[in-house]
Structures are given as C-alpha cells and as structure tokens.
Enzyme design. Structure first.
Site, short mmCIF file in Angstrom:
data_model
loop_
_atom_site.label_atom_id
_atom_site.label_comp_id
_atom_site.label_asym_id
_atom_site.label_seq_id
_atom_site.Cartn_x
_atom_site.Cartn_y
_atom_site.Cartn_z
CG HIS A 58 55.68 50.54 28.92
ND1 HIS A 58 54.73 51.10 28.24
CD2 HIS A 58 55.76 49.81 30.06
CE1 HIS A 58 53.57 49.76 28.92
NE2 HIS A 58 55.10 49.60 29.87
CG ASP A 61 55.53 52.69 25.95
OD1 ASP A 61 55.59 51.95 25.08
OD2 ASP A 61 55.09 53.45 26.79
CG MET A 92 52.98 56.52 36.32
SD MET A 92 53.20 55.38 34.55
CE MET A 92 51.37 54.68 34.40
CD GLU A 185 48.81 48.27 35.98
OE1 GLU A 185 49.44 49.32 35.49
OE2 GLU A 185 48.13 47.81 34.96
CE LYS A 187 45.90 41.45 32.37
NZ LYS A 187 46.77 42.36 30.62
CD GLU A 221 44.13 47.73 33.08
OE1 GLU A 221 45.49 48.07 33.28
OE2 GLU A 221 43.41 47.17 32.83
CG HIS A 224 44.36 44.52 35.03
ND1 HIS A 224 45.59 44.61 35.56
CD2 HIS A 224 44.29 44.32 33.89
CE1 HIS A 224 46.72 45.35 34.42
NE2 HIS A 224 45.63 44.98 32.98
CG ASP A 249 47.05 51.50 34.59
OD1 ASP A 249 47.10 52.83 35.23
OD2 ASP A 249 46.94 50.91 34.28
CG ASP A 259 43.99 43.50 29.63
OD1 ASP A 259 42.85 44.08 30.77
OD2 ASP A 259 44.70 43.90 29.66
CG ASP A 261 43.78 47.53 28.40
OD1 ASP A 261 42.99 46.94 29.76
OD2 ASP A 261 44.45 46.98 27.95
CG ASP A 291 46.33 50.36 30.91
OD1 ASP A 291 47.02 51.09 29.74
OD2 ASP A 291 47.01 50.27 31.77
C1 GLT Z 1 50.30 47.21 29.49
C2 GLT Z 1 49.28 46.38 30.97
C3 GLT Z 1 48.88 47.42 31.45
C4 GLT Z 1 50.57 48.14 32.18
C5 GLT Z 1 50.79 48.81 31.17
C6 GLT Z 1 52.01 49.03 32.16
S1 GLT Z 1 51.37 48.31 30.26
O1 GLT Z 1 49.72 47.60 28.84
O2 GLT Z 1 48.10 45.97 29.88
O3 GLT Z 1 47.49 47.63 32.19
O4 GLT Z 1 49.42 49.16 33.69
O5 GLT Z 1 53.65 48.40 32.37
MN MN Z 2 47.67 49.17 33.57
MN MN Z 3 44.40 46.10 31.14
#
Ligand code: GLT
Ligand code: MN
Ligand code: MN
Length: 389
Positions: A58, A61, A92, A185, A187, A221, A224, A249, A259, A261, A291
């Site tokens: 980002h 970041d 990216m 993306e 979610k 993702e 998501h 992702d 979420d 991750d 991700d």
């Molecule tokens: C954030 C989010 C991710 C996205 C990122 C891109 S930032 O961490 O949870 O799923 O991919 O903005």
């Molecule tokens: Mn993501």
């Molecule tokens: Mn996520």
C-alpha cells in the site's frame, strides 16, 4: 535441472507477499503489537531470505500519509534499491483507503464529496508510487465502502459512485501511460457491517458496466469468499473463464468467522488442493500473492516459517495435482463419468435441431443405470492427499 529440494520456491512460481503481511505486528482489536516494527527494506530482505519472488505494498506501508513529495521520493528510491539488491520485484501496488479516520464513511462511496475527491487524489498518488516501482497491477480493496445502516445512502448510489471513481482512475492510467491493470477485491464484511460488492461475482457483474472494462479485473481472496460461505475455487474459475483473473490473494480461513488471514493451506487443505489444481491446470501465469500473516505467537523467525510454509504448501499441492492428473485409476474414472462418446450432440441452436430435440424420447431408466462413483473418486483424492497413494 531438478532442484535438490522439490519444494524450493523458484522465480517462475511468482510467489509474492504484501509488506503488510510479513510486516504484520500482531495487533488485533483486543491486543497490542507483539512484534517490533521492521522497516520496509528489512522486510524485503526477509522475503528474499524466505525465497519469495515479489513484494506488494500500500502507499502507506512505505510512505507515511502526510510525507512531503521530497520525503516520498527518497523513500521510494531507497525501497527500489533494496528490492533490486535483494532480487525482489514489485508486481502489485495498492492504496490504503481504510486506515485513516477520514475514511470512516467510506472512500469512493462516502457521502462527503470532499472525501471522495481525497480518495481519488490518494489513489492517483499511490499509482504514481506503484509505477515508479514497476508495478503493473493495481489492487483496489474497498474495505470501508459499506454501511452499518442502509439509512445513510442508497446502495444503488454507492455503485454509481464506485463506477465513477474506477472510470476516473482508468483515465488517469491512460493519461500517464502507466499500462496498469486494476484488480478489484471483494469482501462481504469487516471492517464494515456490510461491504458493497461482497463477492468476486459482484465485481464480475460490475466490470462490464465500466468505460474501460478491458483494464479492470478481479483479485479474489480465499478468506473473503470463505467468510461468505462460498466455494473459492468456483469464484476463481468464473473469473478465469471471463478473462478477469488479474491477481489472486491466497490465504486460509475458518468459515463463518472474522477475517483470519491464516497461512495458506493451514485450515481447508482439500479446498486449497482444488484451488491449486485449478490454477495449475489452466496455467495461471500471474502472481501468487499470499495475503496472510503469521500467528500472533510468533517472532520474526516465525514470520519466516509462516512465509516459507505458504510457498511450500502451494508447491506440495502442485505436485499432488500433477499426480492426480497422471493417476491411471483416477483418469479412467474421469473418462468414464465425463459422458464423452455417449452424449447426443446438441450443437448450436437451429429451428430443426430444436424440433428434433423436442421430439426425442429419453430413456430415463437407462440413463439411471450408469454409475457415478464419486465416492470412490473422492476417496482416491483423499488417499492421494494423505500420502497413501
Ligand atoms: C487488507 C485486507 C486485504 C487486502 C489488502 C489490500 S489490505 O489487509 O484485509 O484483504 O487485500 O488493500
Ligand atoms: Mn486481500
Ligand atoms: Mn483477508
């Protein structure tokens, strides 16, 4: 030449990580940081050590939100040098339109036109940073584009605002000659109670309504789609079939939770297998971006274990997919169940063909005699995955 470790990541695997993934310091809504902050350049070295190919970021970041242009240029230059020194590429870039409180009501869809303008300005500047670093993919994740109450705006108006913003950014991309592709993306929720465009499928419906649909694809993702209780591989397959899988992702997630991750393949091994098999079967050639982040219990050695684990699991599952595709019994079963050779050809529509189809007598009892041994097929898959086949 075969490598001594068959699961050693290679540049052609295109494994990438966001600065925010390996740089995640373990803060959550209930607890503070557990790891010290590492400067972006050190995170690049960490990724190189773990065997990654690319790093994504980002804007914030790397560059603090209120940095001057001079400060920004020096940070971007130094980061670029660190990437080059470590043999890491930047495939990216993206923009944070969710962290600063100014985005409390969303960014491109916020009710305040000044916030919407600021969101565009911030995104264009993030694209400038991405372009400087060589990124050809720009991800847009609208984490704050949503609601707690639908009293605040019309959901239809939100779609229009989003379209206006993406159209604007496509034009900026053309104007600057950046040659970027946008990857949207989805979610379903978190941080908003409901986020607009909750699934990859929603974006696949939205993209054809844009001024430059060819410039815009999706960044599905895994976590998501799983949060929404969906089959991730099916979403990816639809995106692929539409020519819209611009980025992906990869991570993991227990269904129905926040979420998470989690490390790729750490929860839903079988779903992860079908996903890897799909990507490999269609020869997906884009970045494979993890991700995800390490457990909160880890130090930076553990973060490396996490990163290596994501890549290793991918490569193990890739090998399993190859075995599945070359397994004699599995392939014989597939040939048997696919119906090839038996199916009457429907072909494209013609009035005569339709008349013939309408007259045709179907022997349903005979059709039902054909076995569909999916239990056996699935068990062969499980045996293969568990390493006894
Ligand atoms: C954030 C989010 C991710 C996205 C990122 C891109 S930032 O961490 O949870 O799923 O991919 O903005
Ligand atoms: Mn993501
Ligand atoms: Mn996520």
């Amino acid at each position: 030449m075969t490598s001594p470790n068959p699961y050693q990541p290679q540049p052609e695997d295109k494994f990438s990580f966001g600065l925010w993934t390996v740089g995640h310091r373990g803060r959550d809504p209930f607890g503070d940081f557990v790891r010290p902050g590492l400067p972006p350049n050190d995170l690049v070295s960490l990724l190189a050590e773990a065997g990654a190919w690319g790093v994504n970021l980002h804007d914030n970041d790397l560059v603090p939100i209120d940095a001057t242009p001079v400060e920004r240029d020096s940070m971007v230059c130094s980061f670029k040098k660190a990437c080059e020194a470590n043999g890491i590429v930047v495939p990216m870039a993206t923009v944070s339109l969710f962290f600063h409180p100014v985005f409390r009501d969303g960014a491109f869809t916020a009710n305040d036109p000044e916030v919407r303008a600021y969101a565009l300005q911030k995104t264009m500047r993030a694209m400038d940073i991405g372009a400087q670093l060589g990124a050809r993919i720009f991800v847009l994740w609208g984490g704050r584009e949503g609601v707690e109450t639908d009293a605040c705006r019309s959901a239809g108006e939100a779609v229009k605002r989003l379209r206006e913003a993406v159209n604007y950014l496509c034009q900026y991309n053309l104007d600057r000659g950046y040659g970027m592709k946008f990857a949207l993306e989805a979610k379903p929720n978190e941080p908003r109670a409901d986020i607009y465009m909750p699934t990859t499928g929603s974006y696949l419906g939205f993209i054809p309504t844009l001024d430059h649909p060819e410039m815009v694809g999706v960044n599905p993702e895994m976590a998501h789609e799983h949060m929404a209780g969906l089959n991730f591989m099916h979403a990816v397959a639809q995106a692929w079939e539409a020519g819209k899988l611009f980025h992906i992702d990869l991570n993991d997630q227990m269904p129905g939770r926040y979420d998470q991750d989690l490390r790729f393949g750490s929860v839903n091994l079988k779903a992860t297998f079908w996903l890897v098999k799909f990507l490999e079967d269609v020869h997906y050639d884009g970045p494979r971006h993890f991700d995800a982040h390490a457990y909160r219990t880890e130090d930076y050695e553990g973060v490396k274990d996490f990163a290596r684990g994501c890549m290793r699991t991918y490569l193990i599952l890739k090998e399993k997919a190859c075995r599945w595709n070359h397994d004699g019994e599995i392939q014989a079963m597939l040939a048997e169940i696919s119906g090839n050779g038996r199916a009457p050809t429907i072909g494209t529509y013609s009035r005569d063909g339709a008349a013939r189809l309408l007259r045709r007598l179907f022997d349903k009892d005979r059709i039902l005699e054909k076995r569909l041994p999916y239990e056996r097929l699935d068990q062969l898959t499980v045996d293969l995955l568990l390493g006894v086949r």
